[in-house]
Enzyme design. Structure first.
Site, PDB file in Angstrom:
ATOM      1  N   GLU A 140      25.764  36.133  16.775  1.00 53.75           N
ATOM      2  CA  GLU A 140      26.884  36.944  16.261  1.00 53.75           C
ATOM      3  C   GLU A 140      26.597  37.417  14.848  1.00 53.75           C
ATOM      4  O   GLU A 140      26.887  38.553  14.476  1.00 53.75           O
ATOM      5  CB  GLU A 140      28.164  36.103  16.285  1.00 53.75           C
ATOM      6  CG  GLU A 140      29.444  36.899  16.040  1.00 53.75           C
ATOM      7  CD  GLU A 140      29.903  36.941  14.591  1.00 53.75           C
ATOM      8  OE1 GLU A 140      30.900  37.615  14.312  1.00 53.75           O
ATOM      9  OE2 GLU A 140      29.262  36.312  13.706  1.00 53.75           O
ATOM     10  N   ASP A 166      37.104  31.972  14.707  1.00 51.85           N
ATOM     11  CA  ASP A 166      36.041  32.282  13.750  1.00 51.85           C
ATOM     12  C   ASP A 166      36.621  32.384  12.349  1.00 51.85           C
ATOM     13  O   ASP A 166      37.710  32.927  12.157  1.00 51.85           O
ATOM     14  CB  ASP A 166      35.395  33.628  14.123  1.00 51.85           C
ATOM     15  CG  ASP A 166      34.017  33.807  13.501  1.00 51.85           C
ATOM     16  OD1 ASP A 166      33.543  32.890  12.807  1.00 51.85           O
ATOM     17  OD2 ASP A 166      33.406  34.862  13.720  1.00 51.85           O
TER      18      ASP A 166
HETATM   19 ZN   LIG Z   1      31.543  33.610  12.065  1.00 52.93          ZN
END
Ligand SMILES: [Zn+2]
Length: 370
Positions: free
Chosen positions: A138, A162
């Protein structure tokens, strides 16, 4: 309800397993085994180019609930310096030893999902069907999520765990375009035949100096982040490479910004007798989830039920949520308490880790339907 000791232990265990972007083999093997212990058979899918493994995905059937299917996602990769992390717990915070990041971004998210899977099983909690998805790569531009076969993401709504504050719900994110520009001039001896050279660095600099960069307006930003070129002081440089980006919550604005950057480069290169070749890539699409949407309503209700007054916010950054939204799964980003991320001062308050898990569990409950 959350088992604090177990959650903290899992978190520390996860951060000690190195998982730089594209090097997630070890952590994924660990997760696959943990999940097998809970009775879930997770499968790999969508390995990105140059990556050790793909993302890990599995379905958890609903229990005493017919709610919509909910995607639970966290990315497992971390930024540098992220090798040999040693977590230290002191005064209610977990930090690294100062020589690396901590990796709470995003091992906190991974640990929370594992704890939730354990708790719903142990306590026999009713919950809607869940699709659990641990993504790779990511941090290097959503490469892992982008490599997923679109059919692999099967959910009605998504929660992306996140980042930062646990009372924050991110429901807006921008579009991003990246570009690589190569400026070609002509090499010549800088002392003997300077008239014969075309200085690529000079042409590129003239263009950059004329570009509008930084914050363009409330929802638009632009940056030149890298420039490489030249080989020696006595050679007029014949090649320079520039890398930049532009972001905006509005597609028309990001396109306009990128267009202006390109035009400035072409014009200045022409003026200097140089040639410019530019390659663009759309990194991700924006999303904007209305406060009145069913997903937002449930997220807000879940946070309130957990005693939190949610802060609804937009972000200037991209995350895997951009990819899931583009695939048609409305997805929000929920913070997991990581602070000072992407620095060696990164830290995580134990209290936030536990509260974060409680909040996510509370939001999941909101999706239950008889
Ligand atoms: Zn992250």
């Amino acid at each position: 309800m959350i088992d604090q000791r177990r959650l903290v232990k899992t978190f520390k265990q996860l951060v000690t397993i190195d998982s730089l972007s594209l090097k997630e083999g070890a952590i994924m093997r660990f997760l696959k085994k943990e999940l097998a212990g809970l009775g879930w058979r997770a499968a790999f899918t969508g390995r990105p180019a140059g990556g050790e493994v793909g993302s890990l995905v599995f379905l958890v059937p609903g229990f005493k609930s017919k709610g919509p299917r909910l995607l639970l996602n966290a990315h497992v990769d971390t930024v540098v310096p992220g090798k040999g992390i040693k977590p230290i717990e002191k005064g209610g915070y977990i930090t690294s030893d100062g020589s690396t990041i901590l990796g709470a971004d995003n091992k906190a998210g991974v640990a929370v999902i594992l704890e939730i899977l354990r708790i719903i099983k142990e306590k026999k909690l009713s919950h809607p069907p869940l699709q659990v998805l641990f993504t790779v790569a990511e941090e290097i531009g959503l490469v892992g999520a982008a490599a997923l076969p679109p059919s692999a993401v099967k959910a009605d709504f998504g929660l992306v765990l996140d980042g930062g504050e646990i009372d924050k719900v991110v429901c807006r994110a921008p579009n991003q375009y990246n570009f690589v520009a190569r400026v070609y001039g002509r090499a010549a001896h800088a002392g003997i035949h300077p008239e014969e050279g075309i200085n690529a660095i000079k042409a590129a600099s003239a263009a950059i100096a004329k570009m509008k960069l930084g914050r363009i307006d409330q929802e638009t930003t632009a940056n030149i982040g890298m420039i490489h070129g030249g080989v020696a002081t006595n050679i007029i440089p014949d090649e320079v490479e520039i890398r930049g980006e532009a972001r905006s919550h509005r597609l028309a604005k990001v396109k306009k910004q990128i267009g202006q950057m390109e035009k400035t480069l072409q014009n200045e290169c022409r003026r200097h007798g140089a040639v410019c070749k530019i390659r663009f890539a759309r990194i991700y699409e924006s999303f904007n989830i209305a406060e009145t949407s069913p997903l937002m309503e449930k997220a807000i209700a879940g946070m309130k039920a957990s005693g939190i007054r949610p802060k609804i916010a937009g972000t200037g950054g991209g995350s895997d949520a951009n990819i899931f939204n583009a695939l048609g799964v409305p997805s929000l980003i929920i913070g997991v308490g990581a602070d000072n991320v992407h620095t060696t001062k990164e830290r995580l308050a134990v209290r936030d880790l536990v509260r974060g898990a409680e909040i996510v569990l509370s939001i999941i409950k909101e999706f239950n339907r008889d």
